[in-house]
Design an enzyme around this catalytic site. Structure first.
Site, PDB file in Angstrom:
ATOM      1  N   LYS A  17       1.341  -0.835  -0.438  1.00 61.15           N
ATOM      2  CA  LYS A  17      -0.104  -0.194   0.036  1.00 61.15           C
ATOM      3  C   LYS A  17       0.937   1.112   0.124  1.00 61.15           C
ATOM      4  O   LYS A  17       1.750   1.731   0.859  1.00 61.15           O
ATOM      5  CB  LYS A  17      -1.044  -0.070   1.184  1.00 61.15           C
ATOM      6  CG  LYS A  17      -2.054   0.786   1.282  1.00 61.15           C
ATOM      7  CD  LYS A  17      -2.762   1.028   0.220  1.00 61.15           C
ATOM      8  CE  LYS A  17      -4.116   0.080   0.587  1.00 61.15           C
ATOM      9  NZ  LYS A  17      -5.081  -0.390  -0.570  1.00 61.15           N
ATOM     10  N   THR A  62      -3.449  -5.747   0.377  1.00 62.74           N
ATOM     11  CA  THR A  62      -2.892  -4.006   1.018  1.00 62.74           C
ATOM     12  C   THR A  62      -3.663  -2.990   1.973  1.00 62.74           C
ATOM     13  O   THR A  62      -2.891  -2.586   2.961  1.00 62.74           O
ATOM     14  CB  THR A  62      -2.236  -3.606  -0.530  1.00 62.74           C
ATOM     15  OG1 THR A  62      -4.419  -2.854  -1.405  1.00 62.74           O
ATOM     16  CG2 THR A  62      -2.136  -4.056  -1.484  1.00 62.74           C
ATOM     17  N   ARG A 179      28.623  34.798  -8.774  1.00 65.72           N
ATOM     18  CA  ARG A 179      27.563  34.805  -9.211  1.00 65.72           C
ATOM     19  C   ARG A 179      26.496  34.022  -7.790  1.00 65.72           C
ATOM     20  O   ARG A 179      26.913  33.976  -6.781  1.00 65.72           O
ATOM     21  CB  ARG A 179      27.517  33.585  -9.663  1.00 65.72           C
ATOM     22  CG  ARG A 179      27.609  31.930  -9.082  1.00 65.72           C
ATOM     23  CD  ARG A 179      27.728  30.787 -10.051  1.00 65.72           C
ATOM     24  NE  ARG A 179      28.300  29.437  -9.845  1.00 65.72           N
ATOM     25  CZ  ARG A 179      27.714  28.347 -10.290  1.00 65.72           C
ATOM     26  NH1 ARG A 179      27.351  28.716 -12.103  1.00 65.72           N
ATOM     27  NH2 ARG A 179      28.100  27.331 -10.352  1.00 65.72           N
ATOM     28  N   GLN A 225      29.512  20.947  -7.238  1.00 66.13           N
ATOM     29  CA  GLN A 225      29.931  19.343  -7.577  1.00 66.13           C
ATOM     30  C   GLN A 225      31.171  19.866  -6.202  1.00 66.13           C
ATOM     31  O   GLN A 225      30.648  18.394  -5.196  1.00 66.13           O
ATOM     32  CB  GLN A 225      30.996  19.101  -8.357  1.00 66.13           C
ATOM     33  CG  GLN A 225      29.604  19.459  -9.749  1.00 66.13           C
ATOM     34  CD  GLN A 225      29.446  20.056 -11.030  1.00 66.13           C
ATOM     35  OE1 GLN A 225      29.426  21.311 -10.234  1.00 66.13           O
ATOM     36  NE2 GLN A 225      29.568  19.037 -11.811  1.00 66.13           N
ATOM     37  N   HIS A 253      19.122  27.820 -11.811  1.00 68.91           N
ATOM     38  CA  HIS A 253      20.007  29.500 -12.069  1.00 68.91           C
ATOM     39  C   HIS A 253      19.362  30.483 -12.317  1.00 68.91           C
ATOM     40  O   HIS A 253      18.359  30.528 -12.417  1.00 68.91           O
ATOM     41  CB  HIS A 253      20.555  29.059 -13.333  1.00 68.91           C
ATOM     42  CG  HIS A 253      20.952  27.767 -14.016  1.00 68.91           C
ATOM     43  ND1 HIS A 253      22.173  27.982 -13.923  1.00 68.91           N
ATOM     44  CD2 HIS A 253      20.858  26.563 -15.023  1.00 68.91           C
ATOM     45  CE1 HIS A 253      22.439  26.276 -14.503  1.00 68.91           C
ATOM     46  NE2 HIS A 253      21.832  25.814 -15.048  1.00 68.91           N
TER      47      HIS A 253
END
Length: 304
Positions: A17, A62, A179, A225, A253
């Site tokens: 379920k 379920t 940035r 990263q 961005h």
């Protein structure tokens, strides 16, 4: 076509379920507590006859799984990890043909509404910072617990750049040393099975979240990263019971808007926040000689 039906067999399977919405309000005192989960139960074991013969003798309905989730919640939920472990023990202990399974939960946090300078005893407001996640995978004697979170949106307005990447005729992105760096952190961490018995999962979760946020703020980011790896390393250095942590992080961005048509400059203050397309950074940070993950990560989509 000369296919022989004897060559067609049943492969791996599970059922259960999905997304059982559970809200538990504890009323032991006048100051109530609330726990809010979305729980999925999937069983694995000897279900071949259900698929091959239509024999449901081993099929725990379920609906029964749904009812079990609610019934076990009556005695308390606690951490989502601990609750899922209770479900795993119940189903594998109650039905000898159920050898294991996968139990998952999303947990939604609520804060007390502040009234007259103090948190109200029984009125709450949903905390929208992130969604807590948990997964328990049980396969015979092996048990794996994976904690996590998703939709934790963070942004740093400086101390991030992106330079030195290869360029070809399709490259239009300009290099920058300053940035906006923004992402939605989705992270899942796997606990060493030998440490499960002594863990306070709620305390561990709070600390891991705090360390992830601290790691995002620290040092100049040359790329998402690099920031991802530093965040994972910070968590694992502080938590020996965690053997690996997986991340899936979009690069949200933010583009500087050209205001020159309006006779204005824009020294990095007004941005267009693009929702798509986006860079998607995924990686695993792990201990070189950590415990075997087994099938802990099976069925967890969106993580490498």
């Amino acid at each position: 076509m000369n296919a022989n039906s004897n060559n067609i067999i049943l492969g791996a399977n599970q059922y259960g379920k999905a997304e059982v919405r559970l809200v538990k309000i504890t009323r032991h005192t006048d100051r109530h507590e609330i726990e809010d989960l979305n729980v999925t139960s999937q069983l694995r074991g000897d279900f071949a006859d259900a698929h091959l013969l239509g024999d449901n003798a081993h099929v725990v309905a379920t609906d029964t799984q749904k009812n079990t989730i609610y019934s076990l919640a009556r005695d308390g939920v606690g951490s989502p990890e601990a609750f899922l472990l209770r479900l795993a023990d119940h189903f594998t202990g109650s039905f000898n043909w159920v050898s294991g399974g996968r139990w998952a939960a999303e947990s939604y946090a609520w804060d007390r509404i502040q009234a007259h300078g103090t948190g109200h005893d029984h009125s709450f407001v949903r905390n929208g910072q992130e969604v807590r996640t948990a997964v328990v995978v049980k396969d015979g004697p092996a048990t794996h617990v994976v904690g996590g979170l998703e939709d934790l949106t963070v942004l740093k307005s400086t101390e991030s750049g992106f330079v030195g990447y290869p360029k070809d005729k399709y490259t239009t992105l300009a290099e920058t040393t300053d940035r906006v760096l923004a992402t939605d952190i989705a992270a899942r961490w796997r606990y060493n099975p030998s440490a499960l018995g002594a863990l306070d999962f709620n305390k561990a979760y709070d600390d891991v979240k705090a360390l992830l946020l601290e790691g995002f703020t620290e040092s100049y980011s040359h790329a998402l990263q690099q920031t991802l790896f530093e965040m994972g390393k910070k968590v694992m250095a502080a938590h020996e019971e965690i053997d690996e942590i997986k991340f899936s992080m979009p690069n949200k961005h933010h583009f500087v808007v050209d205001l020159s048509p309006f006779g204005q400059n824009n020294p990095g203050e007004v941005f267009f926040a693009a929702d798509r397309p986006y860079g998607l950074i995924e990686a695993t940070v792990l201990r070189e000689h950590g415990s075997d993950a087994g099938n802990a990560w099976d069925g967890i989509a969106g993580f490498c």
